[in-house]
Write an enzyme that holds these catalytic residues in place. Structure first.
Site, mmCIF file in Angstrom:
data_model
loop_
_atom_site.group_PDB
_atom_site.id
_atom_site.type_symbol
_atom_site.label_atom_id
_atom_site.label_comp_id
_atom_site.label_asym_id
_atom_site.label_seq_id
_atom_site.Cartn_x
_atom_site.Cartn_y
_atom_site.Cartn_z
ATOM 1 N N ASP A 41 0.823 -1.217 0.000
ATOM 2 C CA ASP A 41 0.000 0.000 0.000
ATOM 3 C C ASP A 41 0.856 1.266 0.000
ATOM 4 O OD1 ASP A 41 -2.088 -1.749 0.222
ATOM 5 O OD2 ASP A 41 -2.893 -0.930 2.084
ATOM 6 N N HIS A 196 3.868 -2.336 3.198
ATOM 7 C CA HIS A 196 3.837 -0.965 2.698
ATOM 8 C C HIS A 196 5.091 -0.621 1.908
ATOM 9 C CE1 HIS A 196 0.828 -0.916 5.932
ATOM 10 N NE2 HIS A 196 0.265 0.075 5.274
#
Length: 242
Positions: A41, A196
């Site tokens: 993400d 991430h």
């Protein structure tokens, strides 16, 4: 009769072993317990390049959920993600909880905006989305209905690496992530792993992929045609998410 049956079984076994992977992979369900979806993400960022290097090293394809405000200045990073065969999804424009979830319309509008930016930059259109902070508890039924009406396919995760808060404890990050994947396999479900786009995650990603490959997990990506098409995870309400 028995000899004929044995001969047929041996022939079928020989043919199945001789078939190329592309001919047999259709028989594998995408929610199979051996499947692992590595997802990232908040990119694209310069740090994304480190993750791409690790994925290339291990010949693993992943899914990157793109943040609209990060595209400008990182167009080449986004193009490399696609050029190297990874999948992309939409992760809102702002990642601002209040702005995004204000109304069902505001949520859909942000996803359409980032979808358009990605298409303008790469020529690729995707309907796969991941909302900021996950679907619980902010994605109400009106929010979900609005997303479905707009044609979006929402994916949460069921393995949180917590890499965003374990930057100084990579061993815990690695061990906990692998254990969660193993626990999903024991429960007969695939793993959707959340990480991430940050530099501190690259070394841990290398370790995680090395160990999961040894255990013969199958890595794949999330696309518009990936069953179950929408994946909503139901967390304990006390679970921290980012």
């Amino acid at each position: 009769m028995r000899k004929w049956l044995v001969s047929c079984l041996l022939l079928c076994l020989f043919v199945s072993l001789a078939l190329p992977a592309s001919a047999t992979e259709k028989a594998i369900r995408h929610d199979d317990k051996q499947f692992v979806y590595m997802t990232f993400d908040d990119g694209p960022r310069p740090e994304t390049l480190l993750l791409l290097d690790v994925l290339k090293k291990h010949q693993v394809k992943a899914t990157f959920f793109i943040l609209g405000k990060q595209i400008k200045g990182n167009e080449d990073v986004l193009k490399r993600i696609i050029a190297e065969g990874h999948a992309i999804g939409l992760h809102s424009m702002t990642h601002d909880k209040k702005a995004f979830f204000k109304t069902p319309k505001s949520a859909v509008t942000e996803m359409k905006h980032v979808q358009q930016l990605i298409f303008q930059t790469t020529g690729v259109k995707t309907n796969v989305i991941r909302v900021p902070y996950g679907s619980v508890p902010h994605m109400t039924k009106p929010h979900r209905d609005a997303m479905a009406k707009a044609g979006f396919l929402m994916w949460d995760w069921n393995v949180d690496s917590l890499d965003w808060k374990r930057k100084d404890d990579p061993r815990l990050l690695q061990f906990d992530t692998i254990q969660k994947v193993r626990a999903n396999r024991a429960r007969q479900v695939a793993s959707v792993v959340l990480m991430h786009d940050q530099s501190t995650s690259a070394a841990s990603l290398d370790y995680i992929l090395r160990h999961l490959k040894r255990e013969q997990y199958v890595f794949t990506t999330i696309t518009d045609t990936t069953p179950p098409y929408n994946f909503y995870n139901k967390w304990n309400t006390n679970t921290s998410r980012k």
